[in-house]
Design a protein around this motif. Structure first.
Motif, PDB file in Angstrom:
ATOM      1  N   LEU A 244      -3.232   3.706 -48.807  1.00 26.00           N
ATOM      2  CA  LEU A 244      -2.471   4.889 -49.030  1.00 26.00           C
ATOM      3  C   LEU A 244      -1.030   4.583 -48.593  1.00 26.00           C
ATOM      4  O   LEU A 244       0.099   4.760 -49.361  1.00 26.00           O
ATOM      5  CB  LEU A 244      -3.014   6.080 -48.868  1.00 26.00           C
ATOM      6  CG  LEU A 244      -4.406   6.594 -49.571  1.00 26.00           C
ATOM      7  CD1 LEU A 244      -4.926   7.749 -49.111  1.00 26.00           C
ATOM      8  CD2 LEU A 244      -4.411   6.036 -51.135  1.00 26.00           C
ATOM      9  N   GLN A 245      -0.925   4.769 -47.319  1.00 30.40           N
ATOM     10  CA  GLN A 245       0.537   4.541 -46.627  1.00 30.40           C
ATOM     11  C   GLN A 245       0.474   3.203 -45.940  1.00 30.40           C
ATOM     12  O   GLN A 245      -0.436   3.310 -44.858  1.00 30.40           O
ATOM     13  CB  GLN A 245       0.777   5.735 -45.996  1.00 30.40           C
ATOM     14  CG  GLN A 245       1.070   7.017 -46.604  1.00 30.40           C
ATOM     15  CD  GLN A 245       1.744   7.976 -45.994  1.00 30.40           C
ATOM     16  OE1 GLN A 245       2.959   8.339 -46.356  1.00 30.40           O
ATOM     17  NE2 GLN A 245       1.174   8.658 -45.031  1.00 30.40           N
ATOM     18  N   ALA A 246       1.338   2.605 -46.041  1.00 31.95           N
ATOM     19  CA  ALA A 246       1.420   1.243 -45.286  1.00 31.95           C
ATOM     20  C   ALA A 246       2.053   1.120 -43.878  1.00 31.95           C
ATOM     21  O   ALA A 246       1.562   0.559 -42.894  1.00 31.95           O
ATOM     22  CB  ALA A 246       1.938  -0.136 -45.977  1.00 31.95           C
ATOM     23  N   HIS A 247       2.769   1.917 -43.564  1.00 30.06           N
ATOM     24  CA  HIS A 247       3.420   2.290 -42.216  1.00 30.06           C
ATOM     25  C   HIS A 247       3.558   3.766 -41.872  1.00 30.06           C
ATOM     26  O   HIS A 247       4.643   4.449 -42.165  1.00 30.06           O
ATOM     27  CB  HIS A 247       4.900   1.662 -42.342  1.00 30.06           C
ATOM     28  CG  HIS A 247       4.972   0.348 -42.331  1.00 30.06           C
ATOM     29  ND1 HIS A 247       4.874  -0.442 -41.325  1.00 30.06           N
ATOM     30  CD2 HIS A 247       4.984  -0.542 -43.415  1.00 30.06           C
ATOM     31  CE1 HIS A 247       5.037  -1.934 -41.507  1.00 30.06           C
ATOM     32  NE2 HIS A 247       5.091  -1.935 -42.811  1.00 30.06           N
ATOM     33  N   PRO A 248       2.322   4.364 -41.838  1.00 30.10           N
ATOM     34  CA  PRO A 248       2.351   5.934 -41.324  1.00 30.10           C
ATOM     35  C   PRO A 248       2.669   5.901 -40.011  1.00 30.10           C
ATOM     36  O   PRO A 248       2.806   5.083 -39.145  1.00 30.10           O
ATOM     37  CB  PRO A 248       1.139   6.179 -41.556  1.00 30.10           C
ATOM     38  CG  PRO A 248       0.020   4.745 -41.410  1.00 30.10           C
ATOM     39  CD  PRO A 248       0.980   3.992 -41.549  1.00 30.10           C
ATOM     40  N   ARG A 249       3.002   7.445 -39.552  1.00 32.38           N
ATOM     41  CA  ARG A 249       3.071   7.627 -38.042  1.00 32.38           C
ATOM     42  C   ARG A 249       1.561   7.393 -37.503  1.00 32.38           C
ATOM     43  O   ARG A 249       0.599   7.320 -37.971  1.00 32.38           O
ATOM     44  CB  ARG A 249       3.400   9.147 -37.982  1.00 32.38           C
ATOM     45  CG  ARG A 249       4.650   9.328 -38.401  1.00 32.38           C
ATOM     46  CD  ARG A 249       5.236  10.784 -38.110  1.00 32.38           C
ATOM     47  NE  ARG A 249       4.349  11.641 -38.671  1.00 32.38           N
ATOM     48  CZ  ARG A 249       3.652  12.516 -38.025  1.00 32.38           C
ATOM     49  NH1 ARG A 249       3.543  12.803 -36.635  1.00 32.38           N
ATOM     50  NH2 ARG A 249       2.889  13.379 -38.665  1.00 32.38           N
TER      51      ARG A 249
END
Length: 641
Positions: free
Chosen positions: A362-367
């Motif tokens: 879903l998100q490739a570079h999340p926090r």
């Protein structure tokens, strides 16, 4: 072969060992996918095999034949990546077996949309048994996305039903939608070998974009660029290959030990490998242990054709997941992977190894976090496939504007797609542009302007005589996490909103400018009067400011104003003369030199009012610099013209 003559779907086989996958592929395509001597000797498929399937209606599909033995499940996962239609092979004499269940779980988790079941080896069974096995398969598929899939009895040995399998695949492929479409080229590498006279060749399924001879691509994770010499599909050179095809690429100046199966090729700059990503994870428990999966357990993570170790951490305090349950999770990897939004992945237990589940990126570079708070809305939108809604939530939740590059990196999509999504928010009047590069919401921009205005009000209250403060100092005070270039644009927005003014590189509040200007004028008057009294023997700026009781910074601004008006003459940052006194001095020097007077300091001393060398030397050097006089050794003359 042209772009529009190519198959754009990939068929992948799946099923238990010795259920006849390779034999059926050979019967359908005329190609033996078992290419290794060891495979021939042992009679099993060890590595991925490839073929081209004629569907009988003028169309064709690329075929990936994958291993069925339990020790080769990892290769099966690699082969399943990029598959658009699955051919699940089940032998009638064996029926559903453990690896059948595991492969079916892999196909589900990788999001393969369409499935056809080939019930092979019917020549070894009586019709009643075939009917019973068919019922078992229907029951097995009833709780999967493949419920109602066609089940075709066949025999590769006798040829019975083989053409029925071809017809079922042709029908299934009519409704299939090729996966992994985007602007840029992406291709996971599943084979690397060398051809005499050509060099290194890699093969894989082209996930997205197109590829042509002469293109430059980036090898990942090496982050090294290389050029493609030739492109082949099914042993034939092509001018262009499009997404969805099995492709072989001949790489220029790349050794076989410099790229390996599991690596990626992509459009340069398209993907930034990540060590963590957000996902909607499903626990499948194909081993049927019945035990829950604990958060943070070390596992094998398979993406594309590569497998690395990592941990699956459930979000919002969840500590366990029961078989069949799903939740949002963050996958933290021990090695980077080049993942993108929508990519599918599989996780297998660390030891003993079996397929435990998987999901979609879903998100490739999340926090680095597992407590989602308001971010859950972003993940829910992405999980539902609504990227536009996800972008709306991103803009609403960010405290600073972002660029298309920022969004592309966060989601793991290409920059043109990110730009389209952001522009759509602007067009819908939910978002706005800040300068040429940044996007935000009107509410966020208003909050940023308010923060600037508040800080300026505080600053002027503490410094009533100052017109403002440097832009970088203001950024550090009120919006320190915002990029300087973006802050420049926000200041421009504040100026347009009449919440700030920029004068001489300083940012101030409009309401405070009157008082600051009055203070500056008063300081200028005091400094001018003092300099007049000193004539050609002024004190230093620091001494002068102290004498007239003016802040040093204010004194510099006031003197800069007086210099622009011609009221003072600047020799250095610390030495200023009265402007009228300097003009009188220049006239006297000119008269002396024109009348044949000596151009030495001694010769011009009377013209300069008898001042000492302490004041005469810097003044004369300033005259040289501005071009009033020309110095030759110790003698000065007037500049001609």
């Amino acid at each position: 072969m042209g772009e529009f003559d190519q198959p754009n779907l990939v068929l992948g086989t799946a099923g238990h060992i010795d259920h006849g996958k390779s034999s059926l592929v050979r019967a359908l395509t005329g190609t033996d996918p078992d290419r290794l001597a060891e495979e021939k000797k042992r009679g099993i498929t060890i590595e991925l095999g490839f073929a081209r399937l004629d569907l009988g209606d003028g169309r064709s599909m690329g075929v990936v034949d994958v291993p069925g033995h339990e020790k080769f499940v990892r290769q099966m996962i690699a082969g399943s990546t990029g598959i658009d239609v699955a051919l699940l092979v089940i032998a009638a004499d064996d029926g559903v077996m453990p690896q059948t269940l595991e492969h079916l779980a892999v196909l589900q988790t990788l999001g393969v949309p369409t499935c056809v079941v080939a019930l092979t080896k019917i020549d070894l069974c009586d019709p009643e048994w075939v009917e019973l096995v068919t019922e078992d398969i229907n029951s097995l598929l009833s709780n999967t996305p493949f419920a109602g899939a066609p089940i075709i009895p066949c025999s590769s040995r006798t040829g019975e039903g083989v053409e029925d399998v071809r017809a079922a695949l042709a029908k299934a492929s009519m409704n299939a939608t090729a996966l992994h479409r985007s602007y840029g080229m992406r291709q996971p590498v599943d084979r690397v070998f060398s051809i005499r006279g050509a060099g290194t060749v890699i093969t894989g399924t082209l996930w997205s974009g197109t590829v042509r001879p002469g293109d430059t691509v980036e090898m990942l994770p090496q982050e090294r660029q290389c050029r493609i010499r030739t492109v082949q599909m099914h042993d034939k050179p092509v001018d262009v290959a499009v997404a969805g095809n099995r492709v072989a690429l001949n790489l220029v100046d790349v050794k076989t030990d410099e790229i390996r199966p599991g690596d990626f090729l992509a459009t340069p700059g398209l993907i930034e490998p990540t060590i963590r990503f957000d996902t909607h994870f499903t626990y499948l428990d194909t081993a049927k242990s019945g035990k829950p999966l604990e958060s943070g357990v070390r596992m094998h993570v398979s993406h594309g054709t590569k497998e690395v170790l990592g941990r699956v951490l459930f979000t919002d305090g969840r500590v366990k997941l029961s078989p069949g349950e799903s939740c949002f999770a963050q996958i933290r990897l021990e090695e980077p992977l080049p993942v993108s939004l929508g990519d599918r992945f599989i996780v297998r237990t660390y030891s003993p190894v079996y397929v435990a589940g998987g999901g979609q990126v879903l998100q490739a570079h999340p926090r680095n976090r597992t407590n989602l708070h308001e971010e859950v809305s972003i993940l829910e939108a992405l999980a539902s496939g609504d990227r536009q809604e996800a972008v709306r939530y991103v803009l609403e939740q960010r405290t600073a504007p972002l660029t298309a590059h920022d969004l592309a990196r966060q989601f793991g999509i290409d920059e043109p797609a990110a730009l389209e999504l952001l522009q759509a928010e602007v067009d819908a009047h939910r978002g706005c542009k800040v300068g040429e590069l940044w996007f935000s919401t009107p509410a966020t921009v208003r909050r940023s302007i308010s923060a600037i205005e508040k800080e300026l009000t505080v600053f002027h209250a503490d410094n009533p005589s100052k017109p403002g403060l440097p832009k970088e100092e203001l950024r550090q005070r009120c919006l320190p996490t915002m990029e300087p270039a973006c802050f420049d644009e926000i200041v421009s927005e504040a100026v347009a909103a009449k919440a700030a003014v920029v004068v001489g590189g300083l940012v101030g509040h409009p309401a405070a400018q009157g008082a600051a200007q009055e203070a500056e004028k008063a300081a200028a008057d005091a400094l001018s009067a003092a300099l007049k009294s000193y004539g050609l023997t002024p004190p230093s700026l620091t001494e002068l400011a102290q004498e007239v009781h003016v802040d040093l910074a204010l004194a510099r601004r006031a003197l800069a104003r007086l210099r622009d008006e011609g009221a003072v003459y600047r020799v250095s940052s610390e030495l200023f003369y009265d402007g009228a006194a300097v003009e009188a001095c220049k006239k006297a020097i000119a008269e002396v030199l024109r009348n044949g007077g000596e151009g030495t300091i001694a010769g011009m001393k009377d013209a300069m009012g008898g001042i000492s060398r302490k004041f005469a030397v810097p003044l004369l050097e300033a005259f040289d610099e501005e071009g009033f006089t020309v110095r030759d050794g110790a003698v000065r003359t007037l500049r001609k013209g």
